[in-house]
Design a protein around this motif. Structure first.
Motif, PDB file in Angstrom:
ATOM      1  N   LEU A  81      35.139  45.895 -30.560  1.00  0.00           N
ATOM      2  CA  LEU A  81      34.137  45.249 -30.698  1.00  0.00           C
ATOM      3  C   LEU A  81      35.104  43.716 -29.857  1.00  0.00           C
ATOM      4  O   LEU A  81      36.416  43.062 -30.613  1.00  0.00           O
ATOM      5  CB  LEU A  81      33.561  45.105 -31.502  1.00  0.00           C
ATOM      6  CG  LEU A  81      32.590  45.762 -32.556  1.00  0.00           C
ATOM      7  CD1 LEU A  81      32.792  45.062 -33.573  1.00  0.00           C
ATOM      8  CD2 LEU A  81      31.712  45.640 -31.788  1.00  0.00           C
ATOM      9  N   ALA A 108      28.994  40.909 -30.503  1.00  0.00           N
ATOM     10  CA  ALA A 108      28.841  42.466 -30.194  1.00  0.00           C
ATOM     11  C   ALA A 108      29.076  43.299 -31.090  1.00  0.00           C
ATOM     12  O   ALA A 108      29.048  43.055 -32.674  1.00  0.00           O
ATOM     13  CB  ALA A 108      29.719  43.365 -29.732  1.00  0.00           C
ATOM     14  N   HIS A 109      27.893  44.154 -31.680  1.00  0.00           N
ATOM     15  CA  HIS A 109      28.346  44.999 -32.328  1.00  0.00           C
ATOM     16  C   HIS A 109      27.488  46.336 -32.522  1.00  0.00           C
ATOM     17  O   HIS A 109      27.154  47.087 -31.134  1.00  0.00           O
ATOM     18  CB  HIS A 109      27.011  44.052 -33.832  1.00  0.00           C
ATOM     19  CG  HIS A 109      25.551  44.441 -33.254  1.00  0.00           C
ATOM     20  ND1 HIS A 109      24.544  43.971 -32.541  1.00  0.00           N
ATOM     21  CD2 HIS A 109      24.911  44.993 -34.246  1.00  0.00           C
ATOM     22  CE1 HIS A 109      23.570  43.982 -32.714  1.00  0.00           C
ATOM     23  NE2 HIS A 109      23.095  44.689 -33.562  1.00  0.00           N
ATOM     24  N   VAL A 110      27.678  47.571 -33.777  1.00  0.00           N
ATOM     25  CA  VAL A 110      27.783  48.468 -33.444  1.00  0.00           C
ATOM     26  C   VAL A 110      26.819  49.597 -34.759  1.00  0.00           C
ATOM     27  O   VAL A 110      27.530  48.761 -35.368  1.00  0.00           O
ATOM     28  CB  VAL A 110      29.604  49.794 -33.078  1.00  0.00           C
ATOM     29  CG1 VAL A 110      30.383  49.261 -34.278  1.00  0.00           C
ATOM     30  CG2 VAL A 110      29.597  50.832 -32.866  1.00  0.00           C
ATOM     31  N   PRO A 168      27.523  39.424 -39.612  1.00  0.00           N
ATOM     32  CA  PRO A 168      27.899  38.200 -39.250  1.00  0.00           C
ATOM     33  C   PRO A 168      29.478  37.566 -39.415  1.00  0.00           C
ATOM     34  O   PRO A 168      30.236  37.052 -39.204  1.00  0.00           O
ATOM     35  CB  PRO A 168      27.136  37.685 -38.393  1.00  0.00           C
ATOM     36  CG  PRO A 168      25.777  38.323 -38.690  1.00  0.00           C
ATOM     37  CD  PRO A 168      26.033  39.054 -39.595  1.00  0.00           C
ATOM     38  N   GLU A 171      34.742  38.009 -42.286  1.00  0.00           N
ATOM     39  CA  GLU A 171      35.239  37.247 -41.094  1.00  0.00           C
ATOM     40  C   GLU A 171      36.670  37.868 -41.679  1.00  0.00           C
ATOM     41  O   GLU A 171      36.423  38.204 -42.981  1.00  0.00           O
ATOM     42  CB  GLU A 171      35.803  35.770 -41.415  1.00  0.00           C
ATOM     43  CG  GLU A 171      37.142  35.827 -40.416  1.00  0.00           C
ATOM     44  CD  GLU A 171      35.916  35.511 -39.264  1.00  0.00           C
ATOM     45  OE1 GLU A 171      36.977  34.894 -38.214  1.00  0.00           O
ATOM     46  OE2 GLU A 171      34.809  35.203 -38.680  1.00  0.00           O
ATOM     47  N   VAL A 189      28.561  46.823 -38.010  1.00  0.00           N
ATOM     48  CA  VAL A 189      29.702  46.062 -37.917  1.00  0.00           C
ATOM     49  C   VAL A 189      29.574  45.059 -37.066  1.00  0.00           C
ATOM     50  O   VAL A 189      28.932  45.427 -35.266  1.00  0.00           O
ATOM     51  CB  VAL A 189      30.252  46.933 -37.273  1.00  0.00           C
ATOM     52  CG1 VAL A 189      31.565  45.595 -37.414  1.00  0.00           C
ATOM     53  CG2 VAL A 189      30.637  47.860 -38.000  1.00  0.00           C
ATOM     54  N   LYS A 190      28.985  44.303 -37.581  1.00  0.00           N
ATOM     55  CA  LYS A 190      28.314  42.900 -36.471  1.00  0.00           C
ATOM     56  C   LYS A 190      29.187  41.359 -36.728  1.00  0.00           C
ATOM     57  O   LYS A 190      28.863  40.206 -36.683  1.00  0.00           O
ATOM     58  CB  LYS A 190      26.432  42.190 -37.408  1.00  0.00           C
ATOM     59  CG  LYS A 190      25.506  43.205 -36.816  1.00  0.00           C
ATOM     60  CD  LYS A 190      24.481  42.561 -37.453  1.00  0.00           C
ATOM     61  CE  LYS A 190      23.669  43.885 -36.242  1.00  0.00           C
ATOM     62  NZ  LYS A 190      21.992  43.074 -37.182  1.00  0.00           N
ATOM     63  N   ASN A 191      30.472  42.191 -36.429  1.00  0.00           N
ATOM     64  CA  ASN A 191      31.708  40.758 -36.519  1.00  0.00           C
ATOM     65  C   ASN A 191      32.596  41.694 -36.340  1.00  0.00           C
ATOM     66  O   ASN A 191      33.166  43.104 -37.110  1.00  0.00           O
ATOM     67  CB  ASN A 191      32.109  40.603 -38.180  1.00  0.00           C
ATOM     68  CG  ASN A 191      33.004  39.639 -38.071  1.00  0.00           C
ATOM     69  OD1 ASN A 191      34.214  39.890 -37.545  1.00  0.00           O
ATOM     70  ND2 ASN A 191      32.153  38.248 -38.313  1.00  0.00           N
ATOM     71  N   ASN A 192      33.628  41.464 -34.713  1.00  0.00           N
ATOM     72  CA  ASN A 192      34.430  41.493 -34.499  1.00  0.00           C
ATOM     73  C   ASN A 192      35.588  41.386 -34.628  1.00  0.00           C
ATOM     74  O   ASN A 192      36.495  42.296 -34.716  1.00  0.00           O
ATOM     75  CB  ASN A 192      34.317  41.639 -33.197  1.00  0.00           C
ATOM     76  CG  ASN A 192      35.306  39.977 -32.580  1.00  0.00           C
ATOM     77  OD1 ASN A 192      34.979  39.106 -33.536  1.00  0.00           O
ATOM     78  ND2 ASN A 192      35.369  40.303 -31.855  1.00  0.00           N
TER      79      ASN A 192
END
Lengths: 441, 253, 481
Positions: A354, A359-361, C380, C383, C410-413
């Motif tokens: 990501l 961005a998401h997966v 999101p 963190e 997964v919405k948080n890198n």
């Protein structure tokens, strides 16, 4: 049973109007098949997220619009435009389709060895329909899959590749699908049929691309039937326009001792879904791999099903995704091992990078195992670029952008390197590099 | 103690041993040598009762009883020990816990009282000291992550703890450096005695410098092609299997 | 693989050793479910108006809900009007001390290995004993009270600590949550209540022992555990039921709340009657368990050993809301004969730097179906969050199934998620190695299976780990321990 809030009824009406003009309309078996297909589609409606297989992919952006049949163009696409999408240094038997219709003038089939038939589906329906009936009317031909049913009702053209027993095709077959994306949103339903008889071998490249921007929908189905000991290598590049929808289903049946090797690079489309279903016979080898690279608001879905129906088969699956901006990646990989399929060896891996905060997966690697003497594993990992590696590169003097790019390139390159042919690897690397140059914009 | 008569063994329908006859008496050490692929491990597995290894002809008597009629654990409890060439890893199963279960299964069978945790530990510590085995090894899961040498030492340690009457050691010397080899040899020599017999299966002669055999047999293509005293091993070391007119498949493998 | 086949065959002859019925007279609600049933239960417990109103809201919500069908479990439809929703031993008022308890009840718990009297003198474990729909005894209550720990039956908590119950009931699992949780909200009878005050490390293991005895009766217990700032508590539940040819329904709800720096360790040894070897009878176990790490740096750890029940449908979950909070799920699920288990967890990461660990070990034998189903969600805001999941399945026999269905969102890198799963059988090599050392085939299988589960079993409180290890063996082995 579903209340139709989408445009599915419009397609049912359109079918009633168009059926008398569809390819092969004079063939009773085909007319019957199309009728059954549209009935199935009418009953199913477009899939919604309430259906488990579509949990992560919302088709509403697609189903709000009614797409009309993509027009057949006599010109408007040039040979130069075609050349852009061909791998360098890799001569092929080339079939070009524009808006889903075969264009002989742009194609270059070249010389085919004896025992190989390669032509358009419409042409095959006109000239040798008996060869197609068995392929199109197989059991479970429609499954419960609405886009597949819609393709079956409306399919107009596509590629037919038939390899006789023992034939080995040296050059790859390249099926290039170009869309012109005119003002009115249009849909093409390409249908490809590949039959590899016993011990035959071939490499097939499938490319979906657009010479210019445009909103359209490609609803493709590719059926591959592999008889005993046949071997097919299949590379697909999905590089549709960024306003396009791309739904594709590839169904592979592998008879005893056959080997199927697929690699899919998915970079285009506003919403794209690549679905592969492989049913494995005894002693089969099946390898699925690929990358999906997305940015902006792109939604790229990879959904696979490997069905180990018979004993002693091997399957390996490895997909990697890179997601930037507000892109959404989906990986759903299901492996079924049936009670008969002892001595199965099945492995699956999905990794995602990501690149941005938004961005998401969604990943769903699934195992369904009904036999005990098996070796099965799956793994999934999602995260950002490795901070340590990034720091290392920067400490050697690289700027952040370049360091990032190198790491992404490595992440994607590792899996492209699993593709055998050098020229194909180079081609796929170029596809990835073209995407990458836009990362640090 | 062990009488093998005209033994033929097939694995997956393929004949591997083709008529072996061997007598091992209490107090003796026999070495079975031979090139790779000659059937050495097959003989070891058959003696221990591994599934898939079937005698198609001949017989094996152990103290006059039909050995082949016994289940693997019955053989073990009757004193047959196999030191594996490749000991398997069993995750989550503590080495100590495993060995205690095994020792007590054998003791029970012999009519001896089972050892409690304390007594077992005491015995284990003494033996470990003798074999220069790090105690930490025993708190780890069975063979998991053990180096090749650690695995082999652990096999010898288990042997010492189980006090078998017939020990068959399959390439227990392979992959060991000289120091480890000496320790392993010490363990084997400690077991030697009037009531026990040892069969060493080995490709090379070097273990035999430390554990001197009473008899040496050369196995090739499923048959004993030569038997003799300890000097036969030296002869092989000097001249190789080729001198006996045998092909050593190990180079090709 | 003859040896494994044989030992697995002998497994199927397993005897369930808790299958007896106690001869205790019961006070039972009329059969079926209606507002009257709910009012009856509420009246029996002398509940305040607000709780009755809450139950009735749940009942109304439930009548509009559909029984979920997504799990990989297959059972004939349950007639919810053919279940008794309340059964209590008829012994007048709740006994004030252990001396007043019906001796038959005491004998029952003794037979189950939970001597309510001796326990009080012996171990550092406080027990709440729930028999059908009511709590019959709670040990060490007074000693715990001195420390400020509330450990009592749920009914008593409603009477004595209504403000706490009202504040937290339904705060983690709302009454509209799902079909079974909503049913529970309407008809829940008893269960345990725990409150651990600020800064206290509860010096004793708290445990509840659930026993279904009455026929055709469902058990709908409700457990609520609150760990206030900086506190710690370890809680364990055990469950058994008589052998009966009819299936019995168990639909429990457990809610856990941890405040800043608090920890709850929740362990379950679930050994409801699994049905006979032909799949007849057994408990339908539909359970909603969820904890919320509300506070920063707080932790909830679930450990479960699931060996019983004909059907298990349960997903003990963690909502990781507080920054730096930690969720754990360690599970062993053993299914044999015709048992079906669909179990796993949800880890919902909301807070920053939250961490979760999932270790699931599924063992399937006979004709059983064993599914791990799990969700890891990085929202999101999560963190720097981390998850690591490991799911391993072991198959004993060629007619059982092992399935893995993980959902990873997964919405948080900056979050990192890793999932690994394997499926295998006991290898011939491992089995032969053990047998060569003198262990019987059955002991070998047992040893290897326990090794497979070790990572989970070692998370149980010491007192129960050995018990659980035996239980795993018994469930598979058939010998009466």
């Amino acid at each position: 049973m579903a209340a139709k809030t989408d445009t599915s009824e419009a397609y049912v009406h359109r079918f009633a109007e168009a059926k008398a003009t569809l390819a092969g309309h004079g063939l009773p078996w085909l007319a019957g098949l199309r009728e059954r297909a549209i009935e199935r589609f009418a009953a199913l409606g477009f899939p919604t997220r309430r259906i488990e297989e579509w949990k992560f992919t919302d088709l509403r952006a697609l189903t709000r619009t009614t797409f009309s049949p993509a027009p057949r163009l006599a010109n408007g696409v040039t040979g130069d435009a075609v050349g852009r999408f061909l791998p360098a240094d890799l001569p092929s038997h080339l079939l070009v389709f524009v808006n889903g219709h075969h264009r002989a003038d742009l194609s270059d089939v070249g010389e085919l060895p004896a025992g190989v038939r390669l032509c358009g589906l419409a042409e095959a329906l006109a000239e040798a329909p008996e060869l197609l009936e068995e392929q199109l009317c197989r059991d479970g031909a429609l499954d419960g899959h609405a886009p597949l049913a819609l393709n079956t009702a409306f399919m107009t053209d596509g590629a037919v590749l038939m390899l006789a027993r023992g034939v080995a095709l040296e050059r790859p077959v390249h099926l290039l699908f170009l869309a012109t994306g005119d003002e009115a949103p249009a849909v093409a339903h390409p249908r490809n049929i590949i039959v590899a008889e016993a011990a035959s071998r071939a490499t097939v490249i499938e490319t979906y691309a657009a010479p210019a921007a445009g909103a359209y929908w490609t609803n493709a189905v590719t059926d591959i039937v592999m008889e005993a000991d046949a071997s097919v290598r299949h590379v697909k590049v999905q590089a549709e326009s960024h306003d396009a929808f791309h739904l594709a289903v590839t169904r592979v049946r592998l008879a005893k001792g056959s080997a199927y090797n697929s690699f899919v690079a998915s970079v285009g489309g506003r919403l794209a879904r690549n679905e592969i279903t492989a049913v494995l016979g005894e002693g089969v080898e099946c390898r699925l791999g690929g990358v999906y690279l997305a940015r902006g608001r792109q939604h790229l879905d990879t959904t696979t099903l490997i069905d180990h129906a018979r004993p002693a088969s091997f399957s390996n699956e490895h997909y990697r995704g890179v997601l930037d901006d507000s892109a959404h990646g989906v990986f759903q990989g299901k492996i079924i091992i049936r009670p008969d399929a002892q001595k199965t060896d099945a492995h699956q891996l999905n990794k995602n990078l990501l690149l941005s905060r938004t961005a998401h997966v969604d990943t769903k690697p699934e195992l369904e195992i009904h036999a005990d003497d098996v070796k099965c594993s799956h793994g999934a990992a999602t995260g950002a670029l490795d901070a340590e590696a990034l720091f290392y590169l920067r400490s050697r003097g690289l700027d952040t952008d370049l360091a990032q790019r190198l790491l992404i390139e490595a992440f994607v390159g590792e899996i492209i390197d699993e593709v055998e042919t050098t020229a194909l690897r180079a081609h796929l690397r170029r596809v990835a590099a073209a995407w990458l140059t836009q990362v640090n914009k | 103690m062990l009488k093998i008569r005209n033994l033929h063994v097939a694995v997956d329908g393929k004949e591997i041993l083709r008529g072996i006859t061997l007598d091992v008496n209490a107090g003796e050490v026999h070495a079975i040598m031979g090139p790779n692929g000659s059937g050495k491990s097959t003989l070891a597995y058959l003696l221990a009762g591994r599934e898939g290894y079937a005698a198609t002809e001949g017989e094996i008597l152990y103290d006059g009883r039909d050995l082949l009629a016994l289940e693997p654990e019955e053989r073990a409890r009757e004193g047959v020990f196999l030191g594996f060439q490749y000991p398997v890893e069993i995750p989550g199963v503590g080495s100590m816990n495993f060995l205690k279960s095994a020792v007590n299964a054998v003791r029970k069978h012999r009519g001896q009282p089972e050892l409690d945790a304390m007594d077992f530990l005491k015995l284990a510590r003494q033996t470990m000291k003798l074999l220069e085995i790090d105690e930490a090894l025993l708190s780890r899961p069975l063979n998991v992550g053990f180096s090749g040498g650690e695995k082999k030492r652990n096999e010898v340690f288990q042997m010492a703890m189980l006090e078998p009457r017939l020990a068959i050691l399959d390439e227990t010397d392979s992959g060991l450096d000289v120091d480890a080899l000496k320790v392993v040899a010490k363990g084997i020599n400690a077991l030697r005695g009037e009531t026990r017999a040892i069969v060493l299966i080995t490709h090379y002669q070097r273990l035999l410098n430390y554990v001197v055999p009473d008899q040496v047999h050369v196995l090739a293509d499923g048959r004993f092609v030569k038997s003799g005293g300890k000097e036969l091993a030296l002869e092989i070391e000097d001249q190789g299997y080729a001198a006996l007119g045998l092909r050593d498949n190990s180079a090709a493998a | 693989m003859v040896a494994i086949a044989e030992s697995v065959t002998s497994l199927t002859e397993g005897e369930y050793k808790y299958g007896f019925v106690s001869n205790v007279e019961s006070d039972i609600a009329a059969c079926g479910l209606s507002e009257d049933t709910v009012r009856f239960i509420s009246a029996k417990k002398d509940e305040p108006e607000w709780l009755l109103a809450w139950r009735l809201k749940a009942l109304r919500a439930w009548t509009t809900m559909k029984e979920p069908s997504w799990a990989r479990v297959d059972y004939s439809p349950i007639d919810y009007q053919d279940v008794y929703y309340y059964a209590a031993p008829k012994s007048g008022d709740r006994p004030k001390s252990l001396d007043e308890i019906d001796p038959e009840l005491l004998r029952t718990y003794e037979k189950l290995g939970i001597p309510l009297k001796e326990q009080e003198v012996l171990a550092g474990v406080a027990v709440d004993a729930v028999f059908d729909s009511v709590s019959v005894a709670t040990t060490f209550k007074d000693k715990l009270a001195e420390l400020g720990v509330i450990f009592c039956s749920f009914s008593e908590a409603v009477r004595e600590h209504p403000e706490l119950v009202r504040r937290y009931l339904g705060s983690v699992v709302p009454y509209t949550d799902n079909f079974f949780a909503t049913l529970n909200s309407a008809v829940f009878s008893d269960g345990s209540f725990v409150y651990v005050p600020k800064g206290l490390r509860c010096p004793m293991e708290l445990s509840t022992y659930f026993r279904i005895n009455a026929e055709n009766t469902g058990q709908f217990e409700r457990t609520l555990i609150i760990a206030d700032e900086g506190s710690y508590v370890s809680y364990l539940e055990g469950c058994t039921a008589p052998m009966r040819d009819e299936n019995q329904l168990h639909a429990a709800v457990v809610e856990l709340i941890t405040h800043d720096d608090a920890q709850i360790k929740y362990s379950t040894v679930q050994n409801w009657y699994p049905g006979d070897k032909n799949g007849k009878g057994g408990i339908y176990n539909f359970v909603t368990k969820r904890g919320i790490c509300r506070g920063r740096n707080s932790k909830i750890s679930w450990t479960q050993v699931e060996t019983g029940s004909a059907i298990t449908w349960k997903y003990p979950s963690c909502i990781l809301k507080g920054d730096y909070s930690v969720g754990e799920f360690y599970s062993v699920a053993v299914t044999n004969n015709y048992q079906q288990a669909d179990t796993g967890t949800k880890m919902i990461h909301i807070g920053k730097h939250t961490r979760s660990t999932i270790v699931s070990k599924g063992i399937s034998a006979g004709h059983a179906q064993n599914t791990y189903r799990g969700l890891v969600r990085m929202t999101p805001s999560a963190e720097g969050a981390r998850n690591h999941t490991q799911c391993d399945a072991l198959l004993l026999g060629d007619r059982c199934g092992a399935h893995t269905v993980p959902y990873i969102e997964v919405k948080n890198n900056t979050a990192r998620v890793e999932h690994e799963a394997t499926t295998s059988k006991i290898s011939d090599d491992q089995l032969f190695y053990c047998r060569q050392r003198g262990l019987s085939a059955e002991d070998s299988v047992n040893l290897i299976v326990n090794g497979f589960c070790k990572q989970v079993l070692q998370n149980l409180p010491m007192e129960f780990a050995v018990e659980a290890q035996k239980l795993v063996g018994i469930s598979l082995e058939g010998s009466v321990g």
